[in-house]
Design a protein around this motif. Structure first.
Motif, PDB file in Angstrom:
ATOM      1  N   ILE A   1      12.408 -27.050 -12.160  1.00  0.00           N
ATOM      2  CA  ILE A   1      11.126 -26.958 -11.442  1.00  0.00           C
ATOM      3  C   ILE A   1      11.304 -27.447 -10.008  1.00  0.00           C
ATOM      4  CG2 ILE A   1       8.799 -27.921 -11.297  1.00  0.00           C
ATOM      5  CD1 ILE A   1       8.769 -27.883 -14.388  1.00  0.00           C
ATOM      6  N   GLY A   2      11.964 -28.579  -9.846  1.00  0.00           N
ATOM      7  CA  GLY A   2      12.216 -29.091  -8.499  1.00  0.00           C
ATOM      8  C   GLY A   2      13.103 -28.158  -7.696  1.00  0.00           C
ATOM      9  N   GLY A   3      14.136 -27.611  -8.334  1.00  0.00           N
ATOM     10  CA  GLY A   3      15.025 -26.681  -7.639  1.00  0.00           C
ATOM     11  C   GLY A   3      14.327 -25.410  -7.217  1.00  0.00           C
ATOM     12  N   SER A   4      13.458 -24.896  -8.077  1.00  0.00           N
ATOM     13  CA  SER A   4      12.728 -23.675  -7.706  1.00  0.00           C
ATOM     14  C   SER A   4      11.760 -23.950  -6.564  1.00  0.00           C
ATOM     15  CB  SER A   4      12.006 -23.090  -8.914  1.00  0.00           C
ATOM     16  OG  SER A   4      11.045 -23.995  -9.399  1.00  0.00           O
ATOM     17  N   PHE A   5      11.164 -25.145  -6.550  1.00  0.00           N
ATOM     18  CA  PHE A   5      10.306 -25.511  -5.418  1.00  0.00           C
ATOM     19  C   PHE A   5      11.128 -25.591  -4.140  1.00  0.00           C
ATOM     20  CE2 PHE A   5       8.405 -28.732  -2.633  1.00  0.00           C
ATOM     21  CZ  PHE A   5       7.195 -28.114  -2.385  1.00  0.00           C
ATOM     22  N   GLY A   6      12.322 -26.179  -4.223  1.00  0.00           N
ATOM     23  CA  GLY A   6      13.198 -26.259  -3.052  1.00  0.00           C
ATOM     24  C   GLY A   6      13.610 -24.883  -2.558  1.00  0.00           C
ATOM     25  N   TYR A   7      13.889 -23.973  -3.496  1.00  0.00           N
ATOM     26  CA  TYR A   7      14.264 -22.603  -3.117  1.00  0.00           C
ATOM     27  C   TYR A   7      13.095 -21.906  -2.429  1.00  0.00           C
ATOM     28  CZ  TYR A   7      16.130 -17.901  -3.527  1.00  0.00           C
ATOM     29  OH  TYR A   7      16.575 -16.646  -3.255  1.00  0.00           O
ATOM     30  N   TRP A   8      11.879 -22.088  -2.965  1.00  0.00           N
ATOM     31  CA  TRP A   8      10.699 -21.486  -2.350  1.00  0.00           C
ATOM     32  C   TRP A   8      10.476 -22.075  -0.963  1.00  0.00           C
ATOM     33  CZ3 TRP A   8       6.158 -24.103  -1.024  1.00  0.00           C
ATOM     34  CH2 TRP A   8       5.128 -23.292  -0.563  1.00  0.00           C
ATOM     35  N   LEU A   9      10.625 -23.395  -0.844  1.00  0.00           N
ATOM     36  CA  LEU A   9      10.423 -24.055   0.441  1.00  0.00           C
ATOM     37  C   LEU A   9      11.452 -23.582   1.470  1.00  0.00           C
ATOM     38  CD1 LEU A   9       8.441 -26.158   1.464  1.00  0.00           C
ATOM     39  CD2 LEU A   9      10.142 -27.898   0.964  1.00  0.00           C
TER      40      LEU A   9
ATOM     41  N   HIS B   1      21.959 -27.565  -0.294  1.00  0.00           N
ATOM     42  CA  HIS B   1      21.598 -28.980  -0.277  1.00  0.00           C
ATOM     43  C   HIS B   1      20.104 -29.199  -0.484  1.00  0.00           C
ATOM     44  CE1 HIS B   1      20.925 -27.789   3.902  1.00  0.00           C
ATOM     45  NE2 HIS B   1      20.126 -28.827   4.013  1.00  0.00           N
ATOM     46  N   LYS B   2      19.285 -28.268  -0.021  1.00  0.00           N
ATOM     47  CA  LYS B   2      17.843 -28.420  -0.219  1.00  0.00           C
ATOM     48  C   LYS B   2      17.463 -28.220  -1.680  1.00  0.00           C
ATOM     49  CE  LYS B   2      16.573 -27.309   4.411  1.00  0.00           C
ATOM     50  NZ  LYS B   2      15.719 -26.618   5.309  1.00  0.00           N
ATOM     51  N   VAL B   3      18.072 -27.230  -2.317  1.00  0.00           N
ATOM     52  CA  VAL B   3      17.798 -26.990  -3.734  1.00  0.00           C
ATOM     53  C   VAL B   3      18.278 -28.177  -4.559  1.00  0.00           C
ATOM     54  CG1 VAL B   3      18.299 -25.494  -5.690  1.00  0.00           C
ATOM     55  CG2 VAL B   3      17.873 -24.484  -3.452  1.00  0.00           C
ATOM     56  N   LEU B   4      19.453 -28.696  -4.239  1.00  0.00           N
ATOM     57  CA  LEU B   4      19.963 -29.856  -4.967  1.00  0.00           C
ATOM     58  C   LEU B   4      19.089 -31.087  -4.751  1.00  0.00           C
ATOM     59  CD1 LEU B   4      23.810 -29.536  -4.471  1.00  0.00           C
ATOM     60  CD2 LEU B   4      22.491 -29.086  -6.529  1.00  0.00           C
ATOM     61  N   PHE B   5      18.618 -31.279  -3.533  1.00  0.00           N
ATOM     62  CA  PHE B   5      17.734 -32.410  -3.255  1.00  0.00           C
ATOM     63  C   PHE B   5      16.473 -32.326  -4.102  1.00  0.00           C
ATOM     64  CE2 PHE B   5      13.932 -33.884  -1.005  1.00  0.00           C
ATOM     65  CZ  PHE B   5      14.206 -35.244  -0.967  1.00  0.00           C
ATOM     66  N   TRP B   6      15.828 -31.170  -4.118  1.00  0.00           N
ATOM     67  CA  TRP B   6      14.580 -31.040  -4.865  1.00  0.00           C
ATOM     68  C   TRP B   6      14.828 -31.089  -6.366  1.00  0.00           C
ATOM     69  CZ3 TRP B   6      10.072 -31.970  -2.851  1.00  0.00           C
ATOM     70  CH2 TRP B   6       9.919 -31.862  -1.474  1.00  0.00           C
ATOM     71  N   SER B   7      15.997 -30.630  -6.822  1.00  0.00           N
ATOM     72  CA  SER B   7      16.339 -30.775  -8.236  1.00  0.00           C
ATOM     73  C   SER B   7      16.475 -32.253  -8.586  1.00  0.00           C
ATOM     74  CB  SER B   7      17.649 -30.063  -8.551  1.00  0.00           C
ATOM     75  OG  SER B   7      17.523 -28.689  -8.364  1.00  0.00           O
ATOM     76  N   GLY B   8      17.150 -32.996  -7.731  1.00  0.00           N
ATOM     77  CA  GLY B   8      17.287 -34.434  -7.950  1.00  0.00           C
ATOM     78  C   GLY B   8      15.950 -35.139  -7.914  1.00  0.00           C
ATOM     79  N   LEU B   9      15.070 -34.690  -7.045  1.00  0.00           N
ATOM     80  CA  LEU B   9      13.737 -35.281  -6.982  1.00  0.00           C
ATOM     81  C   LEU B   9      12.965 -35.000  -8.268  1.00  0.00           C
ATOM     82  CD1 LEU B   9      11.885 -36.899  -5.076  1.00  0.00           C
ATOM     83  CD2 LEU B   9      10.877 -34.723  -4.433  1.00  0.00           C
ATOM     84  N   GLY B  10      13.158 -33.806  -8.840  1.00  0.00           N
ATOM     85  CA  GLY B  10      12.512 -33.486 -10.118  1.00  0.00           C
ATOM     86  C   GLY B  10      12.982 -34.412 -11.229  1.00  0.00           C
ATOM     87  N   VAL B  11      14.285 -34.680 -11.275  1.00  0.00           N
ATOM     88  CA  VAL B  11      14.810 -35.609 -12.269  1.00  0.00           C
ATOM     89  C   VAL B  11      14.284 -37.014 -11.990  1.00  0.00           C
ATOM     90  CG1 VAL B  11      16.919 -36.693 -13.125  1.00  0.00           C
ATOM     91  CG2 VAL B  11      16.847 -34.230 -12.762  1.00  0.00           C
ATOM     92  N   GLY B  12      14.215 -37.389 -10.719  1.00  0.00           N
ATOM     93  CA  GLY B  12      13.667 -38.692 -10.355  1.00  0.00           C
ATOM     94  C   GLY B  12      12.217 -38.848 -10.785  1.00  0.00           C
ATOM     95  N   VAL B  13      11.446 -37.778 -10.671  1.00  0.00           N
ATOM     96  CA  VAL B  13      10.047 -37.808 -11.102  1.00  0.00           C
ATOM     97  C   VAL B  13       9.976 -38.043 -12.605  1.00  0.00           C
ATOM     98  CG1 VAL B  13       8.004 -36.350 -11.425  1.00  0.00           C
ATOM     99  CG2 VAL B  13       9.117 -36.457  -9.207  1.00  0.00           C
ATOM    100  N   ARG B  14      10.868 -37.396 -13.348  1.00  0.00           N
ATOM    101  CA  ARG B  14      10.888 -37.601 -14.800  1.00  0.00           C
ATOM    102  C   ARG B  14      11.240 -39.053 -15.133  1.00  0.00           C
ATOM    103  NH1 ARG B  14       8.836 -36.774 -19.651  1.00  0.00           N
ATOM    104  NH2 ARG B  14      10.361 -37.076 -21.272  1.00  0.00           N
ATOM    105  N   LEU B  15      12.230 -39.611 -14.436  1.00  0.00           N
ATOM    106  CA  LEU B  15      12.597 -41.005 -14.674  1.00  0.00           C
ATOM    107  C   LEU B  15      11.443 -41.939 -14.317  1.00  0.00           C
ATOM    108  CD1 LEU B  15      16.246 -40.965 -13.312  1.00  0.00           C
ATOM    109  CD2 LEU B  15      15.541 -41.133 -15.701  1.00  0.00           C
TER     110      LEU B  15
END
Length: 86
Positions: free
Chosen positions: A42-50, A3-17
């Motif tokens: 990029i967002g997902g990898s940040f979430g994975y690192w976090l 769920h954390k990786v998915l959240f940060w992936s969604g945030l990455g897409v949101g940043v693009r929008l």
């Protein structure tokens, strides 16, 4: 975990929008659709690192808590032994 990786992936897409909204460009242009997976990865990898950072912090806190509990137990035994000797 996921769920954390998915959240940060969604945030990455949101940043693009958000970026495209600020630039007042169309959100779903055929030539720029390849960028959404890039931002998501990029967002997902940040979430994975976090997530790894959080796991290491929890481990450190758990080890510290165990060390403090052992220290308190040894102190209590010393005080009981000292009180019994008197």
């Amino acid at each position: 975990m996921v769920h954390k990786v998915l959240f940060w992936s969604g945030l990455g897409v949101g940043v693009r929008l958000w970026q495209l909204g600020i630039e007042m460009r169309p959100l779903f242009n055929k030539e720029s659709l390849w960028v959404y997976p890039v931002y998501a990865s990029i967002g997902g990898s940040f979430g994975y690192w976090l997530m790894g950072v959080e796991h290491r912090q929890y481990k450190m806190l758990s080890d510290r808590r165990d060390a403090l509990l052992e220290k308190r137990a040894r102190r209590k035994e010393r005080e009981e032994a000292k009180a019994a000797a008197e």
